[in-house]
Design an enzyme around this catalytic site. Structure first.
Site, PDB file in Angstrom:
ATOM      1  N   ASP A   1      43.856  11.571  -2.232  1.00 51.53           N
ATOM      2  CA  ASP A   1      44.387  10.690  -3.279  1.00 51.53           C
ATOM      3  C   ASP A   1      44.825  11.499  -4.496  1.00 51.53           C
ATOM      4  O   ASP A   1      44.115  12.417  -4.931  1.00 51.53           O
ATOM      5  CB  ASP A   1      43.309   9.700  -3.734  1.00 51.53           C
ATOM      6  CG  ASP A   1      42.911   8.710  -2.647  1.00 51.53           C
ATOM      7  OD1 ASP A   1      43.661   8.577  -1.664  1.00 51.53           O
ATOM      8  OD2 ASP A   1      41.846   8.075  -2.797  1.00 51.53           O
TER       9      ASP A   1
ATOM     10  N   SER B   1      35.798   3.193  -2.525  1.00 50.33           N
ATOM     11  CA  SER B   1      36.326   1.833  -2.708  1.00 50.33           C
ATOM     12  C   SER B   1      36.409   1.400  -4.160  1.00 50.33           C
ATOM     13  O   SER B   1      36.387   0.211  -4.469  1.00 50.33           O
ATOM     14  CB  SER B   1      35.518   0.812  -1.906  1.00 50.33           C
ATOM     15  OG  SER B   1      35.725   1.011  -0.528  1.00 50.33           O
TER      16      SER B   1
ATOM     17  N   GLU C   1      40.607  12.909  -5.052  1.00 48.91           N
ATOM     18  CA  GLU C   1      39.517  12.989  -4.063  1.00 48.91           C
ATOM     19  C   GLU C   1      40.096  13.060  -2.663  1.00 48.91           C
ATOM     20  O   GLU C   1      41.262  12.703  -2.431  1.00 48.91           O
ATOM     21  CB  GLU C   1      38.603  11.758  -4.174  1.00 48.91           C
ATOM     22  CG  GLU C   1      39.341  10.457  -3.905  1.00 48.91           C
ATOM     23  CD  GLU C   1      38.528   9.422  -3.139  1.00 48.91           C
ATOM     24  OE1 GLU C   1      37.381   9.676  -2.757  1.00 48.91           O
ATOM     25  OE2 GLU C   1      39.097   8.333  -2.899  1.00 48.91           O
TER      26      GLU C   1
ATOM     27  N   ARG D   1      42.451  11.866   4.258  1.00 51.80           N
ATOM     28  CA  ARG D   1      43.460  11.308   3.345  1.00 51.80           C
ATOM     29  C   ARG D   1      43.122  11.746   1.920  1.00 51.80           C
ATOM     30  O   ARG D   1      41.977  11.598   1.487  1.00 51.80           O
ATOM     31  CB  ARG D   1      43.390   9.785   3.432  1.00 51.80           C
ATOM     32  CG  ARG D   1      44.700   9.069   3.153  1.00 51.80           C
ATOM     33  CD  ARG D   1      44.443   7.607   2.891  1.00 51.80           C
ATOM     34  NE  ARG D   1      43.898   7.441   1.561  1.00 51.80           N
ATOM     35  CZ  ARG D   1      42.888   6.613   1.254  1.00 51.80           C
ATOM     36  NH1 ARG D   1      42.302   5.860   2.162  1.00 51.80           N
ATOM     37  NH2 ARG D   1      42.453   6.537   0.011  1.00 51.80           N
TER      38      ARG D   1
ATOM     39  N   ASN E   1      39.246  11.736   1.353  1.00 50.79           N
ATOM     40  CA  ASN E   1      38.452  10.793   2.149  1.00 50.79           C
ATOM     41  C   ASN E   1      38.390  11.326   3.565  1.00 50.79           C
ATOM     42  O   ASN E   1      39.409  11.373   4.249  1.00 50.79           O
ATOM     43  CB  ASN E   1      39.127   9.428   2.137  1.00 50.79           C
ATOM     44  CG  ASN E   1      39.253   8.887   0.724  1.00 50.79           C
ATOM     45  OD1 ASN E   1      38.294   8.409   0.147  1.00 50.79           O
ATOM     46  ND2 ASN E   1      40.433   9.002   0.141  1.00 50.79           N
TER      47      ASN E   1
ATOM     48  N   GLY F   1      39.646   4.436   5.454  1.00 52.89           N
ATOM     49  CA  GLY F   1      39.675   3.084   6.025  1.00 52.89           C
ATOM     50  C   GLY F   1      40.600   3.019   7.238  1.00 52.89           C
ATOM     51  O   GLY F   1      41.650   3.656   7.265  1.00 52.89           O
TER      52      GLY F   1
ATOM     53  N   TYR G   1      41.635  -4.329  -1.054  1.00 52.08           N
ATOM     54  CA  TYR G   1      41.285  -5.102   0.139  1.00 52.08           C
ATOM     55  C   TYR G   1      41.813  -6.527   0.173  1.00 52.08           C
ATOM     56  O   TYR G   1      41.697  -7.186   1.191  1.00 52.08           O
ATOM     57  CB  TYR G   1      39.763  -5.079   0.349  1.00 52.08           C
ATOM     58  CG  TYR G   1      39.244  -3.659   0.478  1.00 52.08           C
ATOM     59  CD1 TYR G   1      39.650  -2.858   1.540  1.00 52.08           C
ATOM     60  CD2 TYR G   1      38.388  -3.107  -0.464  1.00 52.08           C
ATOM     61  CE1 TYR G   1      39.213  -1.548   1.654  1.00 52.08           C
ATOM     62  CE2 TYR G   1      37.937  -1.793  -0.354  1.00 52.08           C
ATOM     63  CZ  TYR G   1      38.355  -1.029   0.706  1.00 52.08           C
ATOM     64  OH  TYR G   1      37.926   0.276   0.827  1.00 52.08           O
TER      65      TYR G   1
ATOM     66  N   GLU H   1      30.184   0.242   1.262  1.00 54.52           N
ATOM     67  CA  GLU H   1      31.415  -0.041   1.998  1.00 54.52           C
ATOM     68  C   GLU H   1      31.159  -0.629   3.397  1.00 54.52           C
ATOM     69  O   GLU H   1      32.019  -0.566   4.268  1.00 54.52           O
ATOM     70  CB  GLU H   1      32.241   1.239   2.094  1.00 54.52           C
ATOM     71  CG  GLU H   1      32.786   1.659   0.744  1.00 54.52           C
ATOM     72  CD  GLU H   1      33.421   3.037   0.749  1.00 54.52           C
ATOM     73  OE1 GLU H   1      34.649   3.104   0.783  1.00 54.52           O
ATOM     74  OE2 GLU H   1      32.684   4.020   0.726  1.00 54.52           O
TER      75      GLU H   1
HETATM   76  N1  LIG Z   1      41.237  10.241 -13.402  1.00 51.01           N
HETATM   77  C1  LIG Z   1      41.846   9.119 -13.077  1.00 51.01           C
HETATM   78  N2  LIG Z   1      42.987   8.751 -13.726  1.00 51.01           N
HETATM   79  C2  LIG Z   1      43.624   7.591 -13.403  1.00 51.01           C
HETATM   80  N3  LIG Z   1      43.178   6.724 -12.475  1.00 51.01           N
HETATM   81  C3  LIG Z   1      42.046   7.026 -11.812  1.00 51.01           C
HETATM   82  C4  LIG Z   1      41.340   8.250 -12.062  1.00 51.01           C
HETATM   83  N4  LIG Z   1      40.251   8.279 -11.257  1.00 51.01           N
HETATM   84  C5  LIG Z   1      40.295   7.152 -10.516  1.00 51.01           C
HETATM   85  N5  LIG Z   1      41.369   6.394 -10.843  1.00 51.01           N
HETATM   86  C6  LIG Z   1      41.717   5.081 -10.249  1.00 51.01           C
HETATM   87  O1  LIG Z   1      40.608   4.593  -9.502  1.00 51.01           O
HETATM   88  C7  LIG Z   1      40.886   4.601  -8.088  1.00 51.01           C
HETATM   89  C8  LIG Z   1      39.687   5.076  -7.287  1.00 51.01           C
HETATM   90  O2  LIG Z   1      39.327   6.381  -7.677  1.00 51.01           O
HETATM   91  P1  LIG Z   1      38.959   7.537  -6.662  1.00 51.01           P
HETATM   92  O3  LIG Z   1      38.598   8.735  -7.467  1.00 51.01           O
HETATM   93  O4  LIG Z   1      40.056   7.715  -5.655  1.00 51.01           O
HETATM   94  O5  LIG Z   1      37.623   7.010  -5.972  1.00 51.01           O
HETATM   95  P2  LIG Z   1      37.332   6.054  -4.708  1.00 51.01           P
HETATM   96  O6  LIG Z   1      38.643   5.690  -4.069  1.00 51.01           O
HETATM   97  O7  LIG Z   1      36.468   6.889  -3.834  1.00 51.01           O
HETATM   98  O8  LIG Z   1      36.581   4.894  -5.283  1.00 51.01           O
HETATM   99  C9  LIG Z   1      42.091   5.506  -7.941  1.00 51.01           C
HETATM  100  O9  LIG Z   1      42.805   5.185  -6.766  1.00 51.01           O
HETATM  101  C10 LIG Z   1      42.848   5.214  -9.232  1.00 51.01           C
HETATM  102  O10 LIG Z   1      43.522   3.971  -9.183  1.00 51.01           O
HETATM  103 MG   LIG Z   2      40.260   6.959  -3.629  1.00 54.49          MG
END
Ligand SMILES: Nc1ncnc2c1ncn2[C@@H]1O[C@H](COP(=O)(O)OP(=O)(O)O)[C@@H](O)[C@H]1O
Ligand SMILES: [Mg+2]
Length: 301
Positions: free
Chosen positions: A250, A143, A263, A248, A265, A269, A209, A15
């Site tokens: 998610d 990301s 997750e 933040r 953060n 960002g 992004y 990142e």
């Molecule tokens: N279990 C899940 N079910 C549905 N969508 C997911 C899932 N895990 C991740 N995603 C999708 O991928 C994106 C990134 O996943 P995330 O776990 O937040 O990791 P990061 O943002 O650290 O890369 C999420 O914002 C979502 O759009």
């Molecule tokens: Mg995320």
């Protein structure tokens, strides 16, 4: 009294590019706020920047992922006695490793999609999920890098090999169909929820992004009751992980209105169009005031 702020940017995580953007925005805000600023660029060895870090009153870590977000830099700054933004060593390390965060959060009774973590890549390749789709992701990168949504067994190996190129263990998680939400916490205050509507099937790197690749609704159009429920879950997560300053979280909200935690953060960002600034803005807080608020909250820890 904080006079001089060092904005720490660069780093060798995936990142890095976002970090450089965040740092530019933070630097401008700090200058507007009347602080003297210096940009400290981390290239390779952390020991090379120690004298620069010691020479400021506050370090604003604008790194995302890797050493900047996983507690290494936080530990260094603690030992140098220099205050910095956001969480300390423990919450930073916990938050960086999605699988550990999820274990802790699930043990508190908060919903997070079922998952398996593999310390060994070969072992993950033997795994046969009971239901599809699943999400394959590296446990410690952000990301959406190295993340794939896998429809059936035939796509699994390629997804695992991609995730393996990034940081952390391999996670295979149940896919949750639903609405994408993110919640900002600053201090003990919860800010308006942002709903993200990505142009792609999920919120991937491009949708995060590139301009116009996602629509953002803030405050999200959820009932008052559901909004409050999700906000209180987010604050609970923040406190259970012992986060401080700001963070933040998610979520995916499914059809039954269950918010599934994905997750947290700890160094989200911070470009002017990032999600935390969007949420603060809808609560009437300008980007400059947001940076001031984060500095003030971070000095309380
Ligand atoms: N279990 C899940 N079910 C549905 N969508 C997911 C899932 N895990 C991740 N995603 C999708 O991928 C994106 C990134 O996943 P995330 O776990 O937040 O990791 P990061 O943002 O650290 O890369 C999420 O914002 C979502 O759009
Ligand atoms: Mg995320």
């Amino acid at each position: 009294m904080i006079k001089k702020i060092g904005i720490l940017t660069g780093g060798d995580s995936a990142e890095r590019a976002i970090s450089l953007k965040s740092s530019e925005a933070i630097k401008n805000a700090c200058n507007d706020l009347g602080y003297e600023t210096i940009q400290i660029i981390l290239n390779g060895n952390v020991s090379k920047i120690i004298s620069e870090l010691e020479n400021v009153d506050f370090v604003f870590i604008a790194l995302h992922g890797g050493k900047g977000e996983n507690g290494v830099i936080q530990g260094l700054l603690d030992s140098l006695n220099v205050p910095y933004n956001g969480s300390g060593v423990l919450a930073s390390s916990l938050g960086m490793e999605k699988s550990i965060t999820k274990q802790l959060i699930r043990s508190c009774g908060i919903d997070t999609p079922d998952w398996k973590t593999f310390l060994d890549v070969d072992e993950s390749k033997q795994y046969v999920p009971k239901i599809f789709p699943v999400v394959v992701k590296p446990s410690a990168d952000g990301s959406t890098l190295g993340l794939s949504i896998v429809k059936d067994q035939s796509e699994l190996i390629t997804a695992i090999e991609l995730a393996d190129q990034y940081d952390g263990n391999i996670m295979i998680e149940n896919y949750i169909e639903g609405r994408e939400l993110t919640v900002t916490i600053i201090g003990q205050q919860i800010y308006p929820i942002v709903e993200i509507i990505p142009k792609h099937k999920f919120y991937d790197y491009e949708c995060k992004y590139e301009k116009g690749m996602s629509d953002y609704i803030c405050p999200s159009k959820l009932s008052q009751k559901l909004t409050e429920t999700i906000q209180s879950v987010a604050l609970d997560i923040f406190n259970k992980l012992q986060c401080s300053g700001y963070a933040r979280a998610d979520f995916i909200l499914d059809k039954e209105n269950t918010p599934w935690f994905l997750e947290i953060n700890t160094l989200p960002g911070m470009t002017t169009t990032s999600l935390v600034p969007k949420s603060a803005n809808s609560a009437g807080i300008s980007f400059n005031n947001l940076i001031k608020l984060i500095i003030d909250e971070s000095l309380k820890k």
